[in-house]
Design a protein around this motif. Structure first.
Motif, short mmCIF file in Angstrom:
data_model
loop_
_atom_site.label_atom_id
_atom_site.label_comp_id
_atom_site.label_asym_id
_atom_site.label_seq_id
_atom_site.Cartn_x
_atom_site.Cartn_y
_atom_site.Cartn_z
N LEU A 30 0.46 -5.02 9.16
CA LEU A 30 -0.32 -4.81 10.39
C LEU A 30 -0.44 -3.34 10.70
O LEU A 30 -1.51 -2.95 11.15
CB LEU A 30 0.67 -5.57 11.66
N ALA A 31 0.76 -2.63 10.66
CA ALA A 31 0.44 -1.11 10.62
C ALA A 31 -0.59 -0.38 9.77
O ALA A 31 -1.40 0.32 10.15
CB ALA A 31 1.93 -0.43 10.64
N GLU A 32 -0.70 -1.01 8.54
CA GLU A 32 -1.46 -0.51 7.37
C GLU A 32 -2.79 -0.71 8.03
O GLU A 32 -3.89 -0.01 7.80
CB GLU A 32 -1.43 -1.12 6.19
N SER A 33 -3.18 -2.09 8.64
CA SER A 33 -4.73 -2.43 8.96
C SER A 33 -4.80 -1.83 10.26
O SER A 33 -6.11 -1.56 10.56
CB SER A 33 -4.41 -3.81 9.36
N LEU A 34 -4.11 -1.19 10.98
CA LEU A 34 -4.38 -0.56 12.29
C LEU A 34 -4.62 1.02 12.15
O LEU A 34 -4.92 1.64 12.61
CB LEU A 34 -3.08 -0.41 13.17
N GLY A 35 -4.73 1.46 10.67
CA GLY A 35 -5.06 2.82 10.27
C GLY A 35 -3.99 3.95 10.08
O GLY A 35 -4.39 5.03 9.86
N PHE A 36 -2.71 3.55 10.27
CA PHE A 36 -1.75 4.43 10.12
C PHE A 36 -1.56 4.91 8.59
O PHE A 36 -2.13 4.30 7.67
CB PHE A 36 -0.42 3.79 9.97
N GLY A 37 -1.45 6.28 8.36
CA GLY A 37 -1.71 6.70 7.21
C GLY A 37 -0.42 6.49 6.13
O GLY A 37 -0.69 6.57 4.95
N ARG A 38 0.63 6.67 6.52
CA ARG A 38 2.04 6.56 5.94
C ARG A 38 2.70 5.65 6.63
O ARG A 38 3.05 5.38 7.85
CB ARG A 38 2.80 7.59 5.63
N ILE A 39 3.29 4.58 5.91
CA ILE A 39 4.33 3.62 6.51
C ILE A 39 5.45 3.98 5.67
O ILE A 39 5.87 3.74 4.42
CB ILE A 39 3.89 2.09 6.03
N VAL A 40 6.47 4.48 6.60
CA VAL A 40 7.88 4.72 6.03
C VAL A 40 9.13 4.01 6.58
O VAL A 40 9.07 3.55 7.46
CB VAL A 40 8.11 6.31 6.37
N THR A 41 10.08 3.90 5.60
CA THR A 41 11.20 3.04 6.05
C THR A 41 12.37 3.89 5.79
O THR A 41 12.44 4.71 4.93
CB THR A 41 11.31 1.63 5.06
N SER A 42 13.24 3.87 6.96
CA SER A 42 14.43 4.84 7.14
C SER A 42 15.52 3.89 7.56
O SER A 42 15.17 2.73 8.53
CB SER A 42 13.73 5.85 7.92
N THR A 43 16.72 4.43 7.57
CA THR A 43 17.56 3.69 8.29
C THR A 43 17.58 4.32 9.91
O THR A 43 17.18 5.25 10.19
CB THR A 43 19.19 4.16 7.69
N PRO A 44 18.28 3.75 10.89
CA PRO A 44 17.95 4.07 12.19
C PRO A 44 18.63 5.66 12.24
O PRO A 44 18.25 6.56 12.96
CB PRO A 44 18.78 2.85 13.14
#
Lengths: 298, 298
Positions: A158-172
């Motif tokens: 969903l984030a990708e489809s909204l135009g975000f440039g980078r999707i990053v995952t991280s621990t809180p």
């Protein structure tokens, strides 16, 4: 699918607009302010206004409220969300929110994921909502061992489809350490910078560097003081770090020690250049000092 | 008329281009680097390359060198300038330069004026010279009681014709106090900011505020360490001021004192808003604390 947005301020409102603009999903909006709801309906940012009891219809709910209100809203309406549906908050700190919401939703079958769309403006409220603030920005996901991988995947797409440039995952926790440096510290330093009494004589002397350094001094003090206190150890570390470094330049300047001053500036210049070319290779002696690690999702 | 530019780095080169672009004056360029001279000639930034002995032809000479070289060049070639002609330096600090050049030129009949075109880029050298950097920028003139009013007027009109947005006049001392705040402090803070070890983990977390705060960390350490040392008291004052303010936020955060933290942030936010609307009216208690005053020329 039906996506609910709870709280249509700058971020929630922008999210509504982005979903309407980039996808065919139905957007349901919830806000306690009737003017905001009316505006959102009038400009087509949402398809329908809802009350909490209608959240049960939604496949995804974004909680776009201040940190404390995010937690209190979730607690008060925990029974309104459909089992199996996804709930995501968008708060700028993650450990405190994840710690509160994950145990709340786990027993109900609701799939909670902490997120942080890294966007914003120096203005608040739906009136300034603009889906373009997300273009090219980072969307951070902060899953834990208990997070549903499928829910994570759905939000990633969903984030990708909204135009975000980078999707990053991280621990809180790692998110909070990084954000203390890249965002919270910037707001404190900018806010501190503007306080010199020389400000009242700067007319005509404010070039780009001054404007850059003081842009985010204009902040929402209620929201940021809450976020700072929810991330105390990490922000204290960053504040102590920059104060310590500023004292080094100060000492060299007071001593008239040009060699030291030049070396201090050169060191900063090189670090900036390394960060610009994306070569995030720390000087040898700092390789073990890094405070946080993240990986970027493919 | 014939205008000489001594030193065709980023600033001198941009000045050559701006004069050629906006006026019909003849531009004569002087640089010790033959490649720079060749480039400047090839792209039409100058009409002719000269040696110091040909400065006698010029009605105006701009000295566009580093502070120490500005002074040494002027001392070495003081006899090359034509009596009655105008000589202007463009250094980022003024008291030290004016103190050195004014007594040097006064007996020769050369009309010296200290100036500071407030423009720049994060790059050095003629290769980055661009006359557009002056568009809308401030051009500061720092006359003393001994400055020829007509020379001041000539430079004022020339700066206006080059596209500068504001022509401001100030005493050298007041200039230096203001510049310590709006420019020098920005470079120190930006250079200090980048030094946190968290930098090596910021990938994906660097939003606009981080990029703004660290843009000018990329600086020429030789030039800036010289400029800082030539403006020691004013920059020390600004460094002590921001360190003191940062320690206030730090203490409130460490104490978990939300009320104080919110008030500190609110105070900064209000000062930024006042500066944005150009209402440079300080809070009542600070009216007497201002360090510098300037007036804008009509």
């Amino acid at each position: 699918m039906k996506i609910a947005v709870v709280g249509m301020g700058l971020m929630g409102g922008s999210l509504c607009k982005a979903i309407k603009h980039h996808t065919n999903h139905t957007v349901l909006g919830l806000d306690t302010d009737s003017h905001t709801v009316a505006r959102a309906l009038a400009c087509g940012a949402i398809d329908r206004a809802i009350v909490p009891e209608e959240l049960v219809e939604c496949a995804i709910t974004f909680l776009c409220l201040f940190p404390d209100t995010t937690i209190s809203f979730a607690r008060e309406h925990v029974d309104c969300f459909k089992s199996g549906s996804i709930v995501a908050d968008i708060c700028g700190v993650k450990q405190a929110i994840v710690d509160a919401l994950e145990p709340l939703f786990l027993p109900t079958g609701v799939r909670y994921v902490g997120t942080h769309p890294m966007a914003g403006r120096e203005f608040s409220g739906f009136a300034y909502a603009d889906d373009r603030i997300f273009q090219g920005a980072s969307f951070i996901l902060t899953p834990t061992a208990k997070t549903c991988p499928l829910a994570l995947h759905t939000l990633h797409d969903l984030a990708e489809s909204l135009g975000f440039g980078r999707i990053v995952t991280s621990t809180p926790a790692d998110h909070d350490k990084s954000i203390a440096f890249t965002s919270q510290l910037a707001h404190v330093v900018s806010n501190a910078y503007i306080k010199s009494p020389t400000l009242w004589n700067e007319s005509g002397f404010s070039a780009g560097s001054f404007l850059d350094l003081t842009r985010v001094a204009k902040l929402n003090e209620e929201m940021w003081s809450t976020l700072f206190l929810l991330n105390r150890p990490a922000l204290l570390f960053e504040l102590d770090t920059i104060i310590g470094h500023l004292q080094e330049y100060r000492a060299a300047l007071a001593d008239g020690d040009k060699d030291t001053l030049r070396e201090l500036l050169k060191d900063g210049r090189i670090r900036k250049e390394l960060s610009l070319i994306g070569d995030a290779t720390p000087p040898e002696e700092e390789k073990e000092d890094g405070l946080a690690t993240h990986k970027q999702l493919d």
